[in-house]
Design a protein around this motif. Structure first.
Motif, PDB file in Angstrom:
ATOM      1  N   THR A  86       0.903  -1.318   0.036  1.00 12.12           N
ATOM      2  CA  THR A  86       0.088   0.030  -0.033  1.00 12.12           C
ATOM      3  C   THR A  86       0.970   1.284  -0.011  1.00 12.12           C
ATOM      4  OG1 THR A  86      -1.919   0.980   1.068  1.00 12.12           O
ATOM      5  CG2 THR A  86      -0.229   0.213   2.671  1.00 12.12           C
ATOM      6  N   ASP A 138       0.814   8.738   0.630  1.00 10.59           N
ATOM      7  CA  ASP A 138       1.362   9.748  -0.223  1.00 10.59           C
ATOM      8  C   ASP A 138       1.019  10.996   0.463  1.00 10.59           C
ATOM      9  OD1 ASP A 138       2.980  11.227  -1.747  1.00 10.59           O
ATOM     10  OD2 ASP A 138       1.741  10.996  -3.633  1.00 10.59           O
ATOM     11  N   HIS A 165       3.496  11.641  -6.013  1.00  8.85           N
ATOM     12  CA  HIS A 165       4.328  10.373  -6.468  1.00  8.85           C
ATOM     13  C   HIS A 165       3.663   9.031  -6.431  1.00  8.85           C
ATOM     14  CE1 HIS A 165       7.832  12.707  -6.821  1.00  8.85           C
ATOM     15  NE2 HIS A 165       7.649  13.225  -5.792  1.00  8.85           N
ATOM     16  N   GLY A 166       2.466   8.896  -5.310  1.00  6.73           N
ATOM     17  CA  GLY A 166       1.910   7.626  -5.010  1.00  6.73           C
ATOM     18  C   GLY A 166       1.195   6.793  -6.460  1.00  6.73           C
ATOM     19  N   GLU A 167       0.449   7.571  -7.048  1.00  6.78           N
ATOM     20  CA  GLU A 167      -0.085   7.195  -8.299  1.00  6.78           C
ATOM     21  C   GLU A 167       1.079   7.118  -9.331  1.00  6.78           C
ATOM     22  OE1 GLU A 167      -2.917   5.773  -8.795  1.00  6.78           O
ATOM     23  OE2 GLU A 167      -3.349   6.012  -6.682  1.00  6.78           O
ATOM     24  N   ALA A 168       2.055   8.132  -9.487  1.00  6.17           N
ATOM     25  CA  ALA A 168       3.025   7.699 -10.370  1.00  6.17           C
ATOM     26  C   ALA A 168       3.710   6.566 -10.138  1.00  6.17           C
ATOM     27  CB  ALA A 168       4.012   9.140 -10.104  1.00  6.17           C
ATOM     28  N   LYS A 222       2.773   3.589  -8.985  1.00  8.37           N
ATOM     29  CA  LYS A 222       2.051   2.322  -9.502  1.00  8.37           C
ATOM     30  C   LYS A 222       2.235   2.536 -10.968  1.00  8.37           C
ATOM     31  CE  LYS A 222      -1.327   2.745  -5.447  1.00  8.37           C
ATOM     32  NZ  LYS A 222      -2.669   3.165  -5.112  1.00  8.37           N
ATOM     33  N   SER A 223       1.946   3.753 -11.683  1.00 10.36           N
ATOM     34  CA  SER A 223       2.022   3.584 -13.153  1.00 10.36           C
ATOM     35  C   SER A 223       3.235   3.310 -13.519  1.00 10.36           C
ATOM     36  CB  SER A 223       1.719   5.248 -13.611  1.00 10.36           C
ATOM     37  OG  SER A 223       0.279   5.517 -13.250  1.00 10.36           O
ATOM     38  N   PHE A 268      -0.913  -3.344  -5.399  1.00  8.97           N
ATOM     39  CA  PHE A 268      -1.050  -2.241  -4.840  1.00  8.97           C
ATOM     40  C   PHE A 268      -2.621  -2.021  -4.129  1.00  8.97           C
ATOM     41  CE2 PHE A 268       2.693  -1.102  -6.983  1.00  8.97           C
ATOM     42  CZ  PHE A 268       3.638  -0.575  -5.915  1.00  8.97           C
ATOM     43  N   ASP A 311      -5.480   0.056  -1.749  1.00  4.23           N
ATOM     44  CA  ASP A 311      -5.802   1.339  -1.063  1.00  4.23           C
ATOM     45  C   ASP A 311      -5.496   0.941   0.354  1.00  4.23           C
ATOM     46  OD1 ASP A 311      -6.762   2.184  -3.357  1.00  4.23           O
ATOM     47  OD2 ASP A 311      -8.676   1.537  -2.926  1.00  4.23           O
ATOM     48  N   TYR A 345      12.008   4.164  -9.340  1.00 10.99           N
ATOM     49  CA  TYR A 345      11.341   5.313  -9.745  1.00 10.99           C
ATOM     50  C   TYR A 345      12.103   6.724  -9.245  1.00 10.99           C
ATOM     51  CZ  TYR A 345       7.501   8.820  -9.103  1.00 10.99           C
ATOM     52  OH  TYR A 345       6.827   9.983  -9.074  1.00 10.99           O
TER      53      TYR A 345
END
Length: 497
Positions: free
Chosen positions: A64, A67, A72-75, A77-78, A143, A145, A207
């Motif tokens: 999990t 952020d 940066h959190g969603e970045a 994952k992408s 990942f 929530d 990353y």
């Protein structure tokens, strides 16, 4: 007893075979032999069973991200999803070797344009069984929530006291990525009990390394995408074998491929097979000699059998036992090779047949036989001198060191088969069975191969003659290492007893 061994004439194969079968069956009837024989079969069965079950040796890790920067959190994952897509595409493009050479570039272009799944579907159409023999990379990180908003609230999940709820599963939370600070100055942290194997930690490092590269390039007016595109189109070096120049022009020469490197890997396998044969037969030869010597069985055998027949019989029995114990592996390798030659890509089959001519196979077999006989004769002589297992271990230590030296020659020869050290080792009889098999893949001069075989054959004959004398002395006198020491002091050093 002496008269039976003083009769002229060559050794009789019937007596040699009888001794070989006696030693062979003595070990075949033991539980240890069948456990070692059935181990690969049981292993394959378990592997097949687990591969067709829901059991997973490396289940995905549930992670999990909290952020606090909002960037940066969603970045992350992408970024991970893009990595997985690229790995999947590379794995599918690697299967292009299944196709004829004229279709490979078009297939790789299709994977780049349409994705890995489309390319894999094309392969399934051409080769329906490819899906059963090849598994594409799957995501090792999942990942989810955050089940809590703060680290203190996440602690019970990270400790394993509380479980997640993901669909119909209740997995544990393997780790948490906490990103504090600001978007321009982040402070990433990774929390996990399994910190020795943390793929999420490595993902975060990759990353932010990519972020650093992008910022550096953009500061100079460049883009990371442009840099990646330039790197994909960079000049690459092709490796060629000078043998390609014979009978063809420079422009028609074909670069070295993985199939061209296959003989080097096969030569390493043959060299290690010889080592395994010697190691497996050594224990049998030593223990059987000591047991029969202590139980006076050798003296009884000498009443109707020559020394040479006993030696050859024991060497043959050890060879048969070793081949029997390695039979499952040999059958697997030969079965896979025959299946590939029958059902494989015609171009690859032709390349393999060209890479392994009959002459190379015959020369490898010569070195396998001579190398085994050379070391087996020495081990039998040492077993005749030994009075106990402690003596045998002490006497066999130099032989084991020589074989470990052979391992070093194998590894060094794989990286530098043309070095002077490997050339010398391929001619020196103690190491030539291992080193020359490594050099065969690089097509050494014929005179060196013939010289190596000749020297090794002469050394084998001389070793057999010397070891027969030692064997006769050790069996008839019942003496061990102490008698050799007394003889050396009396004859060589001229010391009184």
């Amino acid at each position: 007893m002496m008269a039976a061994n003083a009769r002229p004439g060559l050794p009789k194969f019937s007596r040699i075979w009888l001794i070989a079968m006696r030693d062979f069956m003595g070990y075949v009837k033991t539980w240890g032999f069948w456990l070692s024989f059935l181990f690969p079969i049981i292993g394959m069965g378990l592997g097949f069973m687990f591969s067709n079950s829901d059991f997973d040796f490396s289940p995905p890790r549930y992670e999990t991200v909290i952020d606090q920067t909002g960037v940066h959190g969603e970045a992350i994952k992408s970024f991970y999803a893009a990595e997985q897509a690229e790995q999947k595409a590379e794995a599918v493009k690697a299967l292009a070797t299944l196709l004829p050479e004229a279709e490979r570039e078009a297939f790789r272009a299709q994977v780049d344009a349409e994705g890995a799944d489309a390319g894999f579907a094309t392969l399934q159409t051409r080769y329906p069984g490819v899906a059963d023999s090849m598994e594409l990379p799957t995501a090792s990180l999942i990942f989810i929530d955050p089940p809590a908003s703060t680290l203190s609230e996440l602690a019970p999940y990270l400790d394993g006291d509380r479980r997640l709820s993901v669909g119909d599963k209740t997995p544990k939370l393997n780790g948490a990525i906490i990103i504090r600070g600001t978007a321009d100055n982040p402070d990433p942290q990774y929390w996990s009990k399994n910190f020795n194997n943390a793929p999420a930690e490595r993902l975060i490092n990759r990353y932010f390394r990519d972020i650093t590269k992008r910022n550096y390039l953009e500061a100079g007016g460049l883009s990371a995408e442009g840099y990646d595109e330039a790197m994909r189109g960079r000049t690459r070096v092709d490796v060629f074998d000078p043998a390609e120049l014979s009978g063809t022009t420079e422009d028609d020469a074909v670069a070295v491929s993985m199939l061209d490197r296959l003989p080097f890997f096969a030569s390493i396998g043959l060299a290690f097979f010889l080592l395994m044969t010697i190691f497996a037969g050594a224990f049998m030869l030593l223990t059987s000699m000591i047991e029969e010597k202590m139980n006076k069985l050798l003296e009884m055998m000498l009443a109707s059998t020559r020394f040479s027949e006993i030696m050859l019989g024991k060497m043959l029995g050890a060879a048969m036992l070793t081949l029997a114990s390695l039979a499952p592996y040999i059958i697997l390798v030969l079965g896979g090779l025959i299946g590939f030659l029958i059902f494989g890509n015609p171009e690859q089959v032709a390349a393999i047949r060209e890479a392994f001519p009959v002459s190379t196979i015959l020369i490898s077999l010569i070195f396998l036989v001579l190398g085994y006989v050379f070391y087996a004769a020495i081990l039998i002589a040492l077993g005749a001198l030994a009075q106990s297992m402690q003596d045998a271990q002490t006497l066999s230590l130099p032989i084991m060191l020589m074989m470990f030296m052979g391992i070093g020659v194998i590894m060094f020869g794989f990286n530098a088969p043309d070095s002077p050290i490997v050339t010398f080792a391929s001619i020196f009889p103690l190491t030539s069975p291992f080193a020359m098999m490594i050099r065969l893949a690089s097509d050494p001069p014929l005179w060196q191969v013939l010289l190596s075989i000749t020297l090794l054959a002469i050394c084998v004959v001389g070793t057999m003659w010397i070891c027969a004398r030692i064997f006769r002395f050790g069996v008839l006198s019942g003496s061990g290492v102490g008698a050799i020491k007394n003889w050396f002091n009396r004859v060589v050093l001229r010391k009184s007893a």
